[in-house]
Design an enzyme around this catalytic site. Structure first.
Site, mmCIF file in Angstrom:
data_model
loop_
_atom_site.group_PDB
_atom_site.id
_atom_site.type_symbol
_atom_site.label_atom_id
_atom_site.label_comp_id
_atom_site.label_asym_id
_atom_site.label_seq_id
_atom_site.Cartn_x
_atom_site.Cartn_y
_atom_site.Cartn_z
ATOM 1 N N CYS A 48 11.647 -48.483 23.810
ATOM 2 C CA CYS A 48 12.987 -48.133 23.325
ATOM 3 C C CYS A 48 12.970 -46.766 22.648
ATOM 4 C CB CYS A 48 13.480 -49.205 22.361
ATOM 5 S SG CYS A 48 15.023 -48.787 21.535
ATOM 6 N N CYS A 51 14.478 -46.748 19.119
ATOM 7 C CA CYS A 51 13.540 -47.297 18.122
ATOM 8 C C CYS A 51 12.587 -46.210 17.632
ATOM 9 C CB CYS A 51 12.744 -48.450 18.722
ATOM 10 S SG CYS A 51 13.763 -49.825 19.314
#
Length: 425
Positions: A48, A51
């Site tokens: 991600c 993230c």
């Protein structure tokens, strides 16, 4: 060589310091944690990109909370490997930010900035209802908060209800309690206990007969009447059932944008009592969300009224240039003379999905043309190959006729042979 060693040593020290502030959690967390611990947790996935962008902010939050002596522990968990913990917290997307406090889980859905997340952590990690015992403390709280929700009085069933509502809505706003003698002299209460909302330089008293359920009332009144609105705030406003009157402006407003924002702010201040039960008022600098709702590029600056409960919107019938124009527009929205557009029926959802795909592809082709060609060309190529193989395997009409003629000829020869054999016998 020495420079490389120093660099390696600094990296190791950085990793050690970060791990001291942010703890990596796995599926054993729920069994090993203490019952009274307060945890702020980020769930992430290794692939991600959002993230990874949040990592430096998360480390700063862990460091700052530790330096302030906060009781809040900061952790992170790889949801792809610790799936049990992610399931326990009902993680649906990444990065997900949640707080665990005395077995109650609070989900954070605001902007991914350090200040906003720190405010969430301090608000939820502290007392549900914060006492204000002196006039000085009350004035200090009013100077720090645009909206204050306050319980006034002694212990009562209303206070129990107030505390229950605070447990649910503490993720969004602060809750306070005080006594009558601490309130400003300008505040007069007909009876006690009472619940008040202080905002916009005035106050409102909860009346169960008029306002209905306490939780719904607080949820509606927890926003200032006029404010700068982003997509997170707009989404939260949609949960209250009120309509949102917006001025869409540029990030660097022109004279016309400033005139529109001043006009809306004046109407919100002068007619707030008449419209506050139906509308929020504010300005929005990023029009992408509204473009997706309207499924077109909205003119900036302009006025729009949004109904997020059903993804509907209202546009003025004439250009809004004066206070009278704006009041007529708002009255038309309320009495139905200005028709609602959009919605969330099947047809509108399909249109919105097509629009989102189109705008996404346009953005990709503008920023990364090669990637856009791959995204469009690959599915088309695979589809063409699929149809080609299907057509290739399908026999032609001529082949079917030839196969039929051959079958008839073989059947005739077989019958002729049987007849010859019978004559011979």
């Amino acid at each position: 060589m020495s420079h490389t060693r120093k660099k390696l040593l600094l990296t190791v020290l950085l990793v050690v310091s970060v791990s001291a502030f942010v703890e990596e959690l796995d599926d054993s967390f729920m069994e090993t944690r203490a019952a009274d611990d307060i945890w702020l947790i980020k769930f992430y996935a290794p692939w991600c990109s959002f993230c990874k962008q949040l990592d430096p902010v998360w480390h700063q939050i862990g460091s700052e909370l530790k330096s302030l002596g906060s009781p809040i522990n900061v952790g992170k968990s790889d949801a792809s490997s610790s799936q049990g913990l992610a399931k326990e917290f009902r993680v649906r997307g990444y990065p997900a930010i949640l707080m665990l406090k005395k077995d109650v889980k609070y989900n954070y859905s605001g902007p991914r900035t350090k200040d906003e997340i720190m405010d969430f952590a301090n608000r939820v990690g502290g007392p549900l209802v914060r006492p204000l015992n002196t006039p000085k403390l009350f004035q200090h709280a009013m100077s720090r908060h645009d909206v204050m929700i306050v319980y006034v009085g002694a212990t009562s069933p209303l206070k129990g209800n107030f505390t229950s509502v605070a447990e649910e809505l503490i993720v969004s706003t602060y809750f306070f309690s005080t006594s009558r003698d601490v309130l400003p002299k300008a505040v007069s209460l007909p009876s006690l206990p009472a619940v008040l909302v202080f905002k916009d330089g005035t106050f409102f008293i909860f009346n169960e007969e008029v306002d209905g359920d306490l939780k719904s009332w607080i949820n509606r009144e927890r926003f200032p009447t006029y404010l700068k609105i982003d997509s997170y705030t707009l989404y939260a406003m949609g949960e209250t059932g009120k309509l949102v009157v917006l001025v869409l402006v540029e990030k660097r407003p022109c004279d016309k944008s400033l005139r529109y924002t001043n006009l809306l702010e004046k109407v919100a201040a002068d007619y707030g009592e008449a419209y506050s039960r139906s509308f929020y008022f504010g300005f929005m600098e990023d029009s992408d969300y509204i473009n997706g709702l309207v499924m077109d590029d909205v003119i900036v600056p302009s006025f729009v009224v949004v109904n997020l409960s059903n993804d509907g919107y209202f546009l003025p019938l004439v250009a809004v240039e004066t206070e009278r124009h704006l009041l007529d527009f708002l009255d038309g929205v309320l009495d139905g003379s200005v028709q609602a557009q959009g919605g969330n029926d099947v047809y509108q959802r399909i249109r919105r999905a097509v629009y989102n795909v189109k705008t996404t592809l346009q953005h990709v082709f503008t920023k990364v043309p090669l990637l856009g060609c791959v995204l469009v060309g690959l599915p088309l190529t695979l589809t063409a190959i699929f149809f080609y193989l299907c057509l290739k395997k399908q026999p032609t009409m001529r082949e079917d006729e030839d196969d039929g003629d051959f079958a008839l000829l073989a059947s005739a020869l077989q019958r002729s042979k049987k007849l010859t054999d019978k004559k011979s016998d």
